[in-house]
Write a protein that holds these residues in place. Structure first.
Motif, PDB file in Angstrom:
ATOM      1  N   GLU A  72      25.283  50.810  -1.319  1.00 26.73           N
ATOM      2  CA  GLU A  72      26.709  50.191  -0.726  1.00 26.73           C
ATOM      3  C   GLU A  72      26.942  50.540   0.803  1.00 26.73           C
ATOM      4  OE1 GLU A  72      31.394  51.383  -1.222  1.00 26.73           O
ATOM      5  OE2 GLU A  72      29.921  52.290  -2.576  1.00 26.73           O
ATOM      6  N   LEU A  73      27.352  49.488   1.511  1.00 29.35           N
ATOM      7  CA  LEU A  73      27.863  49.696   2.862  1.00 29.35           C
ATOM      8  C   LEU A  73      29.226  49.139   2.999  1.00 29.35           C
ATOM      9  CD1 LEU A  73      24.438  48.249   4.604  1.00 29.35           C
ATOM     10  CD2 LEU A  73      25.339  50.506   4.732  1.00 29.35           C
ATOM     11  N   SER A  74      29.740  49.607   3.996  1.00 26.91           N
ATOM     12  CA  SER A  74      31.172  49.096   4.337  1.00 26.91           C
ATOM     13  C   SER A  74      31.057  47.795   4.837  1.00 26.91           C
ATOM     14  CB  SER A  74      31.822  50.206   5.278  1.00 26.91           C
ATOM     15  OG  SER A  74      31.063  50.503   6.414  1.00 26.91           O
ATOM     16  N   ALA A  75      32.244  47.177   4.589  1.00 27.94           N
ATOM     17  CA  ALA A  75      32.505  45.811   5.232  1.00 27.94           C
ATOM     18  C   ALA A  75      32.420  45.652   6.664  1.00 27.94           C
ATOM     19  CB  ALA A  75      33.545  45.249   4.612  1.00 27.94           C
ATOM     20  N   SER A  76      31.920  44.732   7.170  1.00 23.72           N
ATOM     21  CA  SER A  76      31.905  44.545   8.835  1.00 23.72           C
ATOM     22  C   SER A  76      32.868  43.480   9.143  1.00 23.72           C
ATOM     23  CB  SER A  76      30.571  44.327   9.507  1.00 23.72           C
ATOM     24  OG  SER A  76      30.685  44.015  10.633  1.00 23.72           O
ATOM     25  N   SER A  77      34.157  43.840   9.548  1.00 27.69           N
ATOM     26  CA  SER A  77      34.965  42.537  10.031  1.00 27.69           C
ATOM     27  C   SER A  77      34.404  41.805  10.989  1.00 27.69           C
ATOM     28  CB  SER A  77      36.260  43.201  10.481  1.00 27.69           C
ATOM     29  OG  SER A  77      37.024  44.075   9.343  1.00 27.69           O
ATOM     30  N   TYR A  78      33.812  42.392  11.983  1.00 31.77           N
ATOM     31  CA  TYR A  78      33.084  41.578  13.198  1.00 31.77           C
ATOM     32  C   TYR A  78      31.864  40.897  12.565  1.00 31.77           C
ATOM     33  CZ  TYR A  78      30.265  41.084  17.300  1.00 31.77           C
ATOM     34  OH  TYR A  78      29.673  40.439  18.507  1.00 31.77           O
ATOM     35  N   ASP A  79      31.155  41.249  11.836  1.00 36.99           N
ATOM     36  CA  ASP A  79      30.123  40.357  11.327  1.00 36.99           C
ATOM     37  C   ASP A  79      30.628  39.181  10.353  1.00 36.99           C
ATOM     38  OD1 ASP A  79      26.922  41.480  12.032  1.00 36.99           O
ATOM     39  OD2 ASP A  79      28.630  43.042  12.058  1.00 36.99           O
ATOM     40  N   THR A  80      31.317  39.582   9.578  1.00 44.23           N
ATOM     41  CA  THR A  80      32.165  38.534   8.804  1.00 44.23           C
ATOM     42  C   THR A  80      33.036  37.403   9.494  1.00 44.23           C
ATOM     43  OG1 THR A  80      32.679  40.410   7.092  1.00 44.23           O
ATOM     44  CG2 THR A  80      33.740  38.387   6.689  1.00 44.23           C
ATOM     45  N   ALA A  81      33.608  38.092  10.568  1.00 44.05           N
ATOM     46  CA  ALA A  81      34.236  36.856  11.206  1.00 44.05           C
ATOM     47  C   ALA A  81      33.156  35.743  12.123  1.00 44.05           C
ATOM     48  CB  ALA A  81      34.955  37.590  12.556  1.00 44.05           C
ATOM     49  N   TRP A  82      32.106  36.088  12.409  1.00 41.09           N
ATOM     50  CA  TRP A  82      31.006  35.447  12.907  1.00 41.09           C
ATOM     51  C   TRP A  82      30.458  34.392  11.772  1.00 41.09           C
ATOM     52  CZ3 TRP A  82      30.130  33.973  17.791  1.00 41.09           C
ATOM     53  CH2 TRP A  82      30.529  34.731  18.766  1.00 41.09           C
ATOM     54  N   VAL A  83      30.108  35.012  10.616  1.00 39.99           N
ATOM     55  CA  VAL A  83      29.749  34.187   9.695  1.00 39.99           C
ATOM     56  C   VAL A  83      30.840  32.847   9.082  1.00 39.99           C
ATOM     57  CG1 VAL A  83      28.985  34.120   7.200  1.00 39.99           C
ATOM     58  CG2 VAL A  83      28.360  35.971   8.673  1.00 39.99           C
ATOM     59  N   LEU A 449      26.534  50.495  15.133  1.00 39.99           N
ATOM     60  CA  LEU A 449      25.880  49.210  15.511  1.00 39.99           C
ATOM     61  C   LEU A 449      26.740  48.312  16.399  1.00 39.99           C
ATOM     62  CD1 LEU A 449      23.527  48.618  12.497  1.00 39.99           C
ATOM     63  CD2 LEU A 449      22.825  49.720  14.890  1.00 39.99           C
ATOM     64  N   LYS A 450      26.905  47.249  16.181  1.00 40.21           N
ATOM     65  CA  LYS A 450      27.944  46.233  16.615  1.00 40.21           C
ATOM     66  C   LYS A 450      29.191  46.488  16.204  1.00 40.21           C
ATOM     67  CE  LYS A 450      24.723  42.298  16.814  1.00 40.21           C
ATOM     68  NZ  LYS A 450      24.384  40.799  16.539  1.00 40.21           N
ATOM     69  N   THR A 451      29.232  47.420  15.308  1.00 39.93           N
ATOM     70  CA  THR A 451      30.650  47.814  14.792  1.00 39.93           C
ATOM     71  C   THR A 451      30.195  49.184  13.857  1.00 39.93           C
ATOM     72  OG1 THR A 451      32.592  47.339  13.169  1.00 39.93           O
ATOM     73  CG2 THR A 451      30.404  46.682  12.371  1.00 39.93           C
ATOM     74  N   SER A 452      31.163  50.049  13.749  1.00 42.88           N
ATOM     75  CA  SER A 452      31.073  51.140  12.957  1.00 42.88           C
ATOM     76  C   SER A 452      30.795  50.927  11.281  1.00 42.88           C
ATOM     77  CB  SER A 452      32.306  52.204  13.202  1.00 42.88           C
ATOM     78  OG  SER A 452      33.483  51.560  12.683  1.00 42.88           O
ATOM     79  N   TYR A 453      30.116  51.773  10.706  1.00 44.61           N
ATOM     80  CA  TYR A 453      29.971  51.653   9.235  1.00 44.61           C
ATOM     81  C   TYR A 453      29.787  52.654   8.535  1.00 44.61           C
ATOM     82  CZ  TYR A 453      24.679  51.693   9.890  1.00 44.61           C
ATOM     83  OH  TYR A 453      23.569  52.151  10.049  1.00 44.61           O
ATOM     84  N   ARG A 454      29.938  52.861   7.382  1.00 45.09           N
ATOM     85  CA  ARG A 454      29.476  53.922   6.329  1.00 45.09           C
ATOM     86  C   ARG A 454      28.396  53.546   5.528  1.00 45.09           C
ATOM     87  NH1 ARG A 454      32.230  56.333   3.387  1.00 45.09           N
ATOM     88  NH2 ARG A 454      31.320  58.522   3.657  1.00 45.09           N
ATOM     89  N   CYS A 455      27.698  54.661   5.000  1.00 44.76           N
ATOM     90  CA  CYS A 455      26.793  54.194   3.977  1.00 44.76           C
ATOM     91  C   CYS A 455      27.058  55.528   3.078  1.00 44.76           C
ATOM     92  CB  CYS A 455      25.504  54.330   4.448  1.00 44.76           C
ATOM     93  SG  CYS A 455      24.094  53.930   3.019  1.00 44.76           S
ATOM     94  N   PRO A 456      27.677  55.130   1.751  1.00 40.93           N
ATOM     95  CA  PRO A 456      28.272  56.348   0.990  1.00 40.93           C
ATOM     96  C   PRO A 456      27.019  56.887   0.358  1.00 40.93           C
ATOM     97  CG  PRO A 456      29.828  54.564   0.854  1.00 40.93           C
ATOM     98  CD  PRO A 456      28.747  53.954   1.777  1.00 40.93           C
ATOM     99  N   SER A 457      25.805  56.019   0.074  1.00 43.51           N
ATOM    100  CA  SER A 457      24.596  56.755  -0.519  1.00 43.51           C
ATOM    101  C   SER A 457      24.243  57.896   0.212  1.00 43.51           C
ATOM    102  CB  SER A 457      23.678  55.625  -0.509  1.00 43.51           C
ATOM    103  OG  SER A 457      24.046  54.578  -1.434  1.00 43.51           O
TER     104      SER A 457
END
Length: 793
Positions: A72-83, A449-457
């Protein structure tokens, strides 16, 4: 006495089994991240407490996490917007991935932003970047106008953060954010742009020396996308495993492999994308590293072995996920090497020079975290020809020290990690490291990275719950051990001696910081008793006893089988010898039960060699004799005390340790190298004191023999090189899997004793005599409870 001020933790149920005495360490003798935990298994029942079920549940969830194919990784609004901005091939006025556009419309926050939720006070730049990328996607497809207006209001209210140096900055923010504002003009989105932003952008582009492909979405049409795809596209179709960069490439030129990559992500995450994909290997390695740094890796031995076996296969196949990710590569190298896998350092060549590193590696690997991982990897040089690791150590250590000096590491947790790692890497005792890492562990930790993210694992309550309970459980066991050690000390009248240093708490603390399992009490006590007895005997030889009394002790040890009743030359000799006699005999009896063979003659041989070494040192000192260096080391590597302490405690670790193992070349080399490390570090640290006392010391000997041809600093540097060489050879034997006769648990004790040497003699004090720092560490490891987190909270 410290022990009397501490109440045994009442809520842990600990067996009241009797543990047997053994031996201990000295004054001119040795009295440790990375990562030298013994391969033992602590029964889950030892964790018995009111919250035991929570701990057991945490262990099971962690085991399940190891089995996940996608973490699991948190969603990236930044990357999702580019996609979401990728146009359809058939109808270019519609999005290719409408589900991403839907996700954006459904996930605007109450304050009008997208990004971290809830917004972190140090991540406003991240929220600006994510929010503006989402506005571009909405306006491009002419939807969600009310969302756009609310987003513009958020940006207008928080634009101050764009030039705030105290804000955490997404990678490439100074380039991508101004570029997005310019791009927005195509959609009639106008924001006031501070001229300083353009200046920052130009300066950043110049500083990066054209190495900007990772953030190519910020360069738009000016970038040569065909060239980027040709040179940087990975076998999975991505650019840098970055959905944003890959989507930007698709916006500017069609590429089927890029499309396949984005499709594969959306099949997993259903409507949104993370900021990096895939990250399975790196995540699993981080899980292993984190669990071991927290001191609980032994609960997951099978899971860890399986992951490392899979990682090693990937390493041999030059898997892209490892070899194109500098951080993952350095971490994999370190974990595999420490666990005995054959991995070469040849592929570090590209990172051997600081200037070349920052000019050539991709932008996401130029941060402090990556450099810190390179520094850690460089500490495990095993072969003389691996000069490349020396080069990496040189520039990474200097770079990290400069970051600390300049206060440029905004993340306080990372700042403390760097500080602790640089302080005394090879002298970090295991449980000291565990305690520090538990204190620094944050279940809400984020990466950028390009945005903050969390990795719950990696960052979750289960890790912390298990680590805290495990640490407190060991505290209780260690305090019980100390009580038994105090009884032994008084029963043998050692408290009646009027000379010598009071080293009992320190001696136990040092070994308890390495052998922490509840089942290893006998080994810990034996080791500590050796340290105590050797120290007292050494102090007697150095400062108190006459020649007749010293020879009396030697004679008594030689005639061991018949304990004399009237031949003690003084009361001190009687106390010392009777304590040694009863302790070694009891250890021999208990060790025989553990090993299934007699070991008394083995223990006596070590003590006889030690006493004879003390006599030789006494003769040098009193006769004002300066021995040759080889002769000096042939005796003093024994009198440092490592060999007696290790070869006694080793019989109580669990594995069978035969006489063939003891006499083997492998064990002889282990004893030599760990003893040499401790002896040389001791001599460097105590040079001034022993010179004043006219005691033999390798530094003063070298100063005299070189007759001014080398300065004292040059001589010390030369001796430090000898330490480095012995440590390299020690680790080479410890990490070796194939053809090794000595069990891994036993080899780890040699490694740990080397850590003790570095800890004691790199603190700026004289082994046992640096009280303030050591007392602080002792309290943290043995006496101070951790406040427990409930995993169900």
């Amino acid at each position: 006495m410290l022990l009397n001020n501490v109440t045994l933790l009442s809520y842990y149920r600990i067996k009241n089994s009797k543990t047997s005495p053994a031996n201990a360490f000295p004054g001119r003798s040795l009295v440790c991240s990375p990562s030298c935990s013994l391969n033992v298994k602590t029964p889950l029942s030892s964790l018995a407490s009111p919250n035991y079920q929570n701990v057991e549940d945490s262990i099971e969830r962690i085991r399940e996490a190891f089995g996940k194919k996608v973490h699991e990784l948190s969603a990236s609004s930044y990357d999702t917007a580019w996609v979401a901005m990728v146009p359809s091939l058939e109808t270019p006025n519609k999005p290719y991935f409408p589900q991403c556009l839907d996700w954006i419309m459904e996930h605007q926050q109450k304050d009008g932003s997208w990004g971290p939720n809830p917004i972190h006070p140090s991540l406003v730049k991240d929220s600006l970047s994510c929010t503006f990328a989402c506005l571009l996607a909405l306006r491009k497809w002419a939807v969600g106008e009310d969302l756009v207006q609310r987003g513009l209001e958020f940006i207008g209210s928080n634009l101050w953060a764009a030039n705030d140096k105290d804000q955490f900055s997404p990678i490439g923010f100074d380039i991508t954010f101004p570029s997005m504002i310019n791009y927005a003009k195509n959609f009639e989105l106008v924001l006031p742009l501070n001229p300083a932003m353009y200046l920052n952008k130009d300066m950043e582009i110049q500083r990066r020396n054209g190495n900007l492909a990772y953030i190519a979405e910020g360069l738009g049409e000016s970038h040569n996308w065909e060239e980027v795809l040709l040179s940087q596209q990975r076998s999975n179709g991505s650019l840098f495993n970055s959905p944003a960069t890959t989507a930007a490439a698709l916006i500017h030129c069609h590429n089927e492999k890029c499309l396949e990559y984005l499709h594969s992500i959306l099949q997993t995450y259903k409507g949104w994308v993370p900021t990096v994909y895939p990250s399975t290997i790196y995540t699993r390695l981080c899980m292993i590293d984190t669990l071991e740094r927290l001191g609980v890796g032994r609960y997951f031995k099978q899971e860890i072995e399986r992951v490392l076996d899979e990682t090693y296969r990937c390493w041999q196949q030059k898997d892209e996920e490892i070899f194109t990710d500098v951080t993952c590569f350095a971490l994999a190298f370190r974990l595999l090497r420490v666990k005995g896998y054959e991995v070469t350092s040849d592929d570090f060549e590209a990172y051997s020079n600081q200037e070349n590193f920052f000019n050539t590696v991709s932008l996401q690997f130029t941060g402090v975290s990556t450099v810190l991982e390179l520094f850690r990897a460089s500490q495990f040089k095993l072969h003389k020809k691996e000069g490349i690791l020396d080069q990496i150590h040189a520039w990474t250590s200097m770079f990290l020290k400069q970051q600390l000096l300049n206060q440029t590491i905004l993340d306080k947790r990372l700042h403390e990690q760097v500080k602790f790692t640089l302080k005394n890497f090879h002298g970090t005792l295991d449980r000291l490291g565990y305690r520090r890492n538990i204190d620094l562990y944050d279940i809400n930790e984020f990466q950028i990275l390009k945005t903050s993210y969390r990795c719950p694992s990696i960052d979750n309550k289960d890790f912390l719950v298990l680590a805290q309970h495990d640490f407190n459980m060991h505290n209780a066991v260690h305090q019980k051990d100390l009580q038994e050690l105090e009884r032994w000390y008084k029963n043998n009248r050692l408290n009646c001696l009027k000379f010598g240093r009071r080293v009992l708490p320190t001696a136990y603390f040092l070994i308890a910081s390495l052998l922490s399992g509840p089942e290893l009490s006998e080994a810990r006590i034996a080791y500590a008793q050796c340290v105590i007895l050797i120290t007292l005997i050494d102090d007697f030889f150095d400062d108190y006893g006459s020649q007749e009394e010293l020879l009396n002790i030697l004679e008594l040890v030689k005639k061991w089988d018949e304990q004399p009743t009237s031949s003690y030359s003084c009361e001190e000799v009687e106390i010392l010898f009777t304590a040694l006699f009863s302790t070694v005999n009891e250890m021999a009896a208990n060790g025989a039960i553990k090993q299934g063979r007699h070991i008394k003659h083995v223990l006596l041989k070590q003590w006889l060699d030690l006493i004879e070494g003390f006599i030789k040192e006494w003769e040098w000192w009193n006769g004002k004799i300066t021995p040759a260096m080889d002769e000096y080391l042939s005796f003093t590597h024994t009198t440092i005390g490592c060999k007696v302490s290790i070869l006694t405690a080793i019989h109580f670790l669990g594995p069978k340790f035969s006489e063939d193992m003891i006499s083997s070349e492998e064990c002889t080399s282990l004893c030599w190298h760990v003893s040499l490390i401790a002896r040389l570090l001791n001599d460097i640290q105590t040079y001034k004191k022993e010179s004043a006392e006219n005691s033999p010391n390798i530094v003063s000997m070298q100063v005299a023999q070189n007759q001014g041809s080398m300065t004292k600093d040059e001589i010390v540097a030369k001796i430090q090189d000898m330490v480095e060489e012995s440590r390299r050879k020690l680790l080479q034997i410890v990490f070796r899997k194939q053809g090794s006769l000595v069990p891994k648990e036993c080899k780890d004790l040699f490694w740990g004793t080397g850590k003790i040497g570095h800890y004691l003699y790199c603190q700026g004090g004289d082994e046992f005599s640096s009280p303030e720092e050591m007392i602080k560490d002792m309290k943290a490891v043995i006496y101070e409870q951790l406040n427990l987190l409930n995993s169900a909270a």
